[in-house]
Design an enzyme around this catalytic site. Structure first.
Site, PDB file in Angstrom:
ATOM      1  N   LYS A 111      -0.120  11.153   3.382  1.00 35.09           N
ATOM      2  CA  LYS A 111      -1.556   9.542   3.836  1.00 35.09           C
ATOM      3  C   LYS A 111      -2.046  10.398   4.899  1.00 35.09           C
ATOM      4  O   LYS A 111      -3.247   9.597   5.058  1.00 35.09           O
ATOM      5  CB  LYS A 111      -0.444   8.968   5.812  1.00 35.09           C
ATOM      6  CG  LYS A 111       0.579   8.060   5.239  1.00 35.09           C
ATOM      7  CD  LYS A 111       1.054   6.895   6.137  1.00 35.09           C
ATOM      8  CE  LYS A 111       1.870   5.642   5.635  1.00 35.09           C
ATOM      9  NZ  LYS A 111       2.463   4.791   6.265  1.00 35.09           N
ATOM     10  N   LYS A 192       9.869  -1.238  -8.621  1.00 32.96           N
ATOM     11  CA  LYS A 192      10.716  -2.279  -7.639  1.00 32.96           C
ATOM     12  C   LYS A 192       9.618  -2.986  -7.014  1.00 32.96           C
ATOM     13  O   LYS A 192       7.995  -3.151  -6.902  1.00 32.96           O
ATOM     14  CB  LYS A 192      11.071  -1.406  -6.800  1.00 32.96           C
ATOM     15  CG  LYS A 192      10.311  -1.456  -5.301  1.00 32.96           C
ATOM     16  CD  LYS A 192      11.087  -0.576  -3.910  1.00 32.96           C
ATOM     17  CE  LYS A 192      10.729  -0.238  -2.655  1.00 32.96           C
ATOM     18  NZ  LYS A 192      10.885   0.136  -2.179  1.00 32.96           N
ATOM     19  N   LYS A 195       5.872  -4.678  -1.498  1.00 28.36           N
ATOM     20  CA  LYS A 195       4.370  -5.529  -0.143  1.00 28.36           C
ATOM     21  C   LYS A 195       3.689  -5.033  -1.314  1.00 28.36           C
ATOM     22  O   LYS A 195       2.183  -5.500  -0.809  1.00 28.36           O
ATOM     23  CB  LYS A 195       4.882  -5.812   1.360  1.00 28.36           C
ATOM     24  CG  LYS A 195       5.028  -4.090   1.600  1.00 28.36           C
ATOM     25  CD  LYS A 195       5.638  -4.257   2.925  1.00 28.36           C
ATOM     26  CE  LYS A 195       5.463  -3.514   3.966  1.00 28.36           C
ATOM     27  NZ  LYS A 195       7.169  -2.694   3.874  1.00 28.36           N
TER      28      LYS A 195
HETATM   29  P1  AMP Z   1       9.720  -1.028   3.114  1.00 29.64           P
HETATM   30  O1  AMP Z   1       9.352  -2.853   2.320  1.00 29.64           O
HETATM   31  O2  AMP Z   1       9.467  -0.215   1.239  1.00 29.64           O
HETATM   32  O3  AMP Z   1       9.634  -0.675   3.734  1.00 29.64           O
HETATM   33  O4  AMP Z   1      11.614  -1.089   2.381  1.00 29.64           O
HETATM   34  C1  AMP Z   1      12.492  -1.528   3.996  1.00 29.64           C
HETATM   35  C2  AMP Z   1      14.079  -2.048   3.383  1.00 29.64           C
HETATM   36  O5  AMP Z   1      14.242  -3.402   2.080  1.00 29.64           O
HETATM   37  C3  AMP Z   1      14.375  -0.876   2.590  1.00 29.64           C
HETATM   38  O6  AMP Z   1      15.671  -0.755   3.181  1.00 29.64           O
HETATM   39  C4  AMP Z   1      14.386  -0.660   1.410  1.00 29.64           C
HETATM   40  O7  AMP Z   1      15.516  -0.121   0.879  1.00 29.64           O
HETATM   41  C5  AMP Z   1      14.848  -1.938   0.730  1.00 29.64           C
HETATM   42  N1  AMP Z   1      13.505  -2.456   0.338  1.00 29.64           N
HETATM   43  C6  AMP Z   1      12.218  -2.702   0.174  1.00 29.64           C
HETATM   44  N2  AMP Z   1      11.969  -3.431  -1.390  1.00 29.64           N
HETATM   45  C7  AMP Z   1      13.078  -3.350  -2.134  1.00 29.64           C
HETATM   46  C8  AMP Z   1      13.384  -3.940  -3.898  1.00 29.64           C
HETATM   47  N3  AMP Z   1      12.805  -3.910  -4.262  1.00 29.64           N
HETATM   48  N4  AMP Z   1      14.672  -4.263  -3.697  1.00 29.64           N
HETATM   49  C9  AMP Z   1      15.546  -3.607  -2.956  1.00 29.64           C
HETATM   50  N5  AMP Z   1      15.638  -2.898  -1.756  1.00 29.64           N
HETATM   51  C10 AMP Z   1      14.391  -3.445  -1.063  1.00 29.64           C
END
Ligand code: AMP
Ligand code: TRP
Length: 326
Positions: A111, A192, A195
């Site tokens: 970052k 994956k 957002k």
């Molecule tokens: P993040 O939004 O990347 O900070 O992720 C927050 C939580 O959601 C984490 O525990 C990730 O493992 C889970 N997560 C985010 N995106 C995915 C996805 N596409 N599939 C499964 N789990 C996800």
């Protein structure tokens, strides 16, 4: 009972991937631990962002978690900035952390490279996170893989402090979610669903209009076969839709494959869209009820009281251990 704590940044966007990979598990595991879930709004100001909307995004995040089934009776839900002990303990921990170790954190390196100047808060971010964790004697800290290093730092700081001042903190463990199903992007099923993906047409957001969700699913990338079968390597698009389907319905993969045996992709996608839209519509209905009710504010007020009470005790102990005039 073991204690579990996790923090969520109020980014305003929660995807179907977050729901299936994280929130659903939290709901299913409720009651197993003494659980603390908080909005890490102070972590959200470490980088400059004019569109932050902290107030709205905080309420929205909490409303969405409640709508997904997080039960305020089984979890203490609170807002980080409403509890001054986080920042206060953070300072004491900063005086037990080293510039070198903080500047080596992956997230900081990544970052801080993005702009010419960055805040000191971006550097000390993991120390604030350590304070979040150590205030509550959390044994278990469920995080995504990107946060693992920060939880390990919290461990190091706890061990270091305990050695220097005597037993004060419980040493936490990161719990990396790997057992949860990974949901892929609908347009590019090799990455994956996130957002932050450039093209959001492959990303289902829990607050998307139901018709938008349906369209996104109907346009999902598939393959040139006409076979609904789970084969992530050769059929990543179809396998992802199957994963979504079984996660929402609770069916097994065999049941789903049987159900769609001989089905064309259009019919298959319609069925997937039906169950996703139904589930998300249910969540949205509850979301708007919470968002427009005082109940949510009451839940956060309770969480504030409860979390401050616990945090104060730990904070006072730390002061005593360090040897401040009292
Ligand atoms: P993040 O939004 O990347 O900070 O992720 C927050 C939580 O959601 C984490 O525990 C990730 O493992 C889970 N997560 C985010 N995106 C995915 C996805 N596409 N599939 C499964 N789990 C996800
Ligand atoms: N840094 C975490 C993230 O960006 C959020 C967070 C803040 C957190 N404090 C925490 C997570 C304490 C777990 C425990 O996702």
């Amino acid at each position: 009972m073991k204690k579990m704590l996790t923090g969520l940044q109020p980014t305003g966007i929660i995807t179907l991937g977050n729901y299936i990979g994280s929130i659903k598990q939290m709901v299913e595991n409720q009651g197993k631990y003494e659980s603390y879930i908080f909005v890490a709004d102070m972590h959200a100001i470490t980088v400059n962002d004019d569109k932050r909307n902290l107030k709205e995004n905080t309420r929205s995040l909490v409303a969405l978690y409640l709508a997904c089934g997080i039960d305020p009776k089984l979890n203490t839900i609170f807002v980080q900035s409403q509890n001054e002990y986080h920042a206060n303990l953070g300072y004491f921990l900063e005086c037990n952390s080293y510039f070198g170790e903080l500047s080596r954190m992956h997230q900081f390196k990544e970052k801080s490279k993005k702009s010419e100047s960055f805040t000191v808060g971006l550097l000390t971010y993991p120390v604030l996170m350590a304070a979040d964790i150590l205030l509550y004697d959390a044994d278990i800290v469920p995080v995504g893989i990107d946060q693992k290093q920060h939880v390990e730092l919290a461990r190091d700081i706890a061990i270091r402090f305990n050695k220097r001042y005597g037993d004060t903190f419980v040493v936490p463990n990161p719990e990396i979610k790997s057992e949860g199903t990974k949901i892929a992007d609908l347009l590019d099923p090799t990455i994956k669903m996130s957002k932050s993906n450039e093209n959001q047409n492959g990303v289902i957001r829990l607050l998307d209009e139901p018709e938008v969700i349906r369209k996104k699913i109907m346009r999902a990338t598939t393959d040139s076969e006409m076979l609904v079968k789970y084969d992530p390597e050769n059929k990543p698009g179809i396998s992802n839709l199957l994963n979504i389907y079984i996660s929402i319905t609770g069916k097994t993969m065999e049941e789903a494959e049987k159900e769609f045996d001989g089905c064309n992709y259009g019919t298959f996608k319609t069925k997937v869209a039906d169950v996703v839209v139904e589930k998300i519509s249910e969540i949205q209905k509850k979301y708007y009820e919470y968002l427009n009710s005082d109940e949510l504010d009451k839940i956060l007020a309770d969480g504030r009281e409860k979390s401050r009470e616990i945090a104060k005790k730990k904070y006072e102990l730390v002061k005593e251990k360090i040897g401040f005039y009292n």
